[in-house]
Design an enzyme around this catalytic site. Structure first.
Site, PDB file in Angstrom:
ATOM      1  N   ASP A 327      -2.778   3.196  -2.752  1.00  0.00           N
ATOM      2  CA  ASP A 327      -1.785   4.153  -3.245  1.00  0.00           C
ATOM      3  C   ASP A 327      -1.152   4.916  -2.074  1.00  0.00           C
ATOM      4  OD1 ASP A 327      -0.719   5.632  -5.589  1.00  0.00           O
ATOM      5  OD2 ASP A 327      -1.765   7.318  -4.664  1.00  0.00           O
ATOM      6  N   GLU A 356       1.224   0.593  -1.186  1.00  0.00           N
ATOM      7  CA  GLU A 356       2.386   1.116  -1.916  1.00  0.00           C
ATOM      8  C   GLU A 356       3.279   1.841  -0.917  1.00  0.00           C
ATOM      9  OE1 GLU A 356       3.579   4.238  -5.463  1.00  0.00           O
ATOM     10  OE2 GLU A 356       2.019   4.718  -4.040  1.00  0.00           O
TER      11      GLU A 356
END
Ligand code: CA
Length: 613
Positions: A327, A356
């Site tokens: 993330d 990400e």
């Protein structure tokens, strides 16, 4: 071991650890592995005044190298070396403080053998949110000790989905044609509210019991492997949840970034590669908090770095995991993240990580790509990046507008910048995800746009990822709130009237989308030419975009007609450098043969995927 034996052992352990009020509350990681490439292991030991103690062990192959203490006496960091000769077993650690001593038995396990399975462009990844996919075990919907209770009427509440629900759907997913699943985070998020999304970790080593146990996750991975599928775990190194157990007694003052008052990140991940960025802006980007409930970890503290790196290694070895989706990749300290990715590769060669990286432009995404040579010298060891520019371009290309060529031209332009990536095939490509308006909604709930988008994403370069419910064109608008992007998967709960797996109460549109998706994914599974073939595309014209995937054995022609009402004639002559030698073809989508490729029609708002013969 039976329950009685277990509780006797637990009592014995407790009595060993409790010594005049001295308790070791926990040791992280909870176990470790033999046969690691790097034998270094750092234990975080937590207990009242444990910082006053010394540690030793006489386990063969295990050696206490150094102890590290912080400004908080309740923590002790033990640097061990586990040599390549060490065998799996129980490492007895003896803690000594003057004349007092106590022991702790630490498990040393065998790590999985063989190379990592990894992911590549032959895969299709299915992203799902554990709380919202399927409730396989209603008995864990509320669990003692977990603050937030089930509330299905609230879009931001907990809905009861779990690991069992995912396991129950593996056959469905296999038939759908996906080769891997990516779970939004399943680690403990014991937050007061809004905890279902999983991005506020409160314990790095514990599955949230409302999803199931660590062991159930391990079983899920094993069952997926048996069916030829793989599993991606979502991890967050940037921040923790405000109810993480550390927050009651921080391991050190500089464990998290602290400010006089709440300070938010500026979310400007471009400051890292911006040659003109102001230091204060870079500082805020890295150290500001992502949200008020998400304290920002200080990855520049080597103890934090080691802790985080070890959690990932632990989950890979413990569960025999295949991939990690990291993330908010550019938010933590970038050098630390590079060291992390490098370490994972050293321990588990071929292991898959996708970071990400959320930017609009390929130049910014490619900064983080594997083997990218950046002018500032930054080198990421990240195996894969999320290709947001392609995602946004698909929306513009297929959502329908007055000038059908314009959107396609932008898509073409984005792909024409692939020279920025050393290996564009590694990019994860997608139409949407859990943070975005669902693609079907984005395109104005047009089944034709859905088919165009899916046909494109399944045939262009990269590793496609689809978001759960995409296969039945689930809707969801970001402007209504994130909960609406993450609705319950139909049939995942016993009281649902609609059931995707059983094919019950699906609308005609949903059925059509499901059949279309299943057809194209299963076709793609076998097509090496789509996985690794070269690509050639032609400048979009008259609302038509044409590209070819080809290798020495095969060639596939993809035609996307975005005209609202007009059919178009495709003439071989225009694409002769890709079509010479081919006379016939079969459209994969309809199954229909095209007996003469010299000239043929494509209907409006239609994709054709033609295997050339
Ligand atoms: Ca449940």
């Amino acid at each position: 071991m039976n329950r009685l034996k277990l509780s006797v052992t637990a009592l014995l352990l407790l009595s060993l650890l409790q010594l005049k009020g001295q308790v070791i509350e926990r040791i992280d990681p909870p176990s470790w592995f033999t046969g690691m490439h790097d034998g270094a292991l750092q234990l975080m030991v937590y207990g009242k005044d444990i910082g006053d103690w010394e540690v030793k062990t006489d386990y063969p192959g295990a050696e206490v190298k150094t102890l590290v203490r912080t400004d908080n006496p309740n923590y002790l960091f033990v640097n061990l070396n586990i040599s390549s000769e060490a065998l799996p077993g129980t490492v007895r650690l003896t803690f000594i403080n003057g004349k007092k001593s106590m022991t702790h038995d630490y498990p040393l396990c065998e790590r999985p053998s063989g190379p990592a399975r990894g992911f590549n462009s032959s895969d299709v990844i299915y992203l799902l949110m554990p709380d919202r996919f399927a409730n396989g075990d209603p008995s864990n919907d509320n669990v003692p000790g977990m603050t937030e209770q089930l509330n299905r009427s609230h879009p931001g509440g907990r809905h009861g989905g779990d690991l069992k629900g995912i396991s129950d759907h593996l056959d469905y997913l296999h038939d759908l044609g996906v080769t891997g699943i990516w779970l939004n985070p399943f680690l403990e998020n014991n937050q007061e509210r809004y905890s279902y999304h999983g991005y506020s970790t409160t314990d790095f080593y514990r599955s949230d019991p409302r999803y199931g146990s660590n062991d159930e996750f391990k079983q899920l991975v094993s069952e997926a492997h048996k069916k030829g599928m793989k599993v991606v775990m979502d991890m967050i190194f940037n921040h923790i949840g405000s109810f993480h157990w550390w927050m009651k007694d921080l391991p050190s003052n500089d464990w998290i970034h602290q400010f006089e008052k709440f300070t938010r990140t500026n979310y400007r991940a471009s400051t890292y590669m911006d040659p003109y960025a102001a230091g204060s802006d870079i500082m805020l980007m890295e150290k500001g908090w992502f949200d008020i409930t998400m304290p920002d970890l200080n990855q520049s503290n080597p103890l934090v770095e080691t802790y985080l790196i070890q959690t990932s290694l632990w989950w890979i070895a413990y569960s025999d995991l295949d991939g990690i989706r990291m993330d908010t990749y550019p938010y933590p300290e970038p050098e630390m993240m590079a060291r992390w990715a490098k370490r994972v590769e050293e321990e588990f060669p071929g292991f898959f990580i996708v970071g990400e990286v959320w930017y609009d432009s390929p130049s910014q995404i490619s900064y983080w790509a594997l083997n990218k040579k950046n002018s500032d010298g930054y080198r990421s060891y990240l195996p894969s990046v999320t290709d947001f520019p392609v995602c946004f371009a698909t929306h513009r290309a297929f959502e329908g507008n007055d000038n059908p060529t314009e959107g396609l031209s932008k898509l073409y332009d984005v792909l024409s910048q692939d020279f920025l990536y050393p290996e564009p095939l590694r990019n994860v490509i997608f139409l949407d995800n859990h943070d975005m308006t669902r693609y079907y909604t984005q395109t104005g709930t047009s089944l034709e746009a859905y088919k165009l988008g899916l046909s494109f994403i399944m045939t262009t370069r990269g590793i496609p990822q689809i978001y759960y419910g995409t296969e039945i064109v689930m809707e969801g608008d970001k402007s209504s709130g994130d909960g609406y992007l993450r609705e319950e998967f139909p049939g995942g709960w016993a009281d649902h009237e609609k059931n995707v797996v059983a094919g019950k109460n699906l609308t005609g549109t949903e059925k059509e989308a499901l059949d279309f998706t299943r057809n194209i994914l299963n076709w793609r599974k076998q097509k090496e030419v789509i996985h690794t073939g070269r690509m050639k595309h032609y400048i979009p014209q008259d609302g038509i975009y044409v590209f070819f995937r080809y290798n020495d054995d095969e060639s596939v022609m993809v035609i996307l007609n975005t005209n609202a009402k007009e059919s178009r004639t495709v003439r071989k002559e225009k694409y002769i450098e890709s079509m010479a030698g081919f006379t016939r073809g079969v459209d994969v989508i309809t199954g229909q043969a095209i007996e003469d490729l010299t000239s043929f029609k494509i209907k409006p708002q239609t994709a054709m995927i033609i295997e050339l013969k």
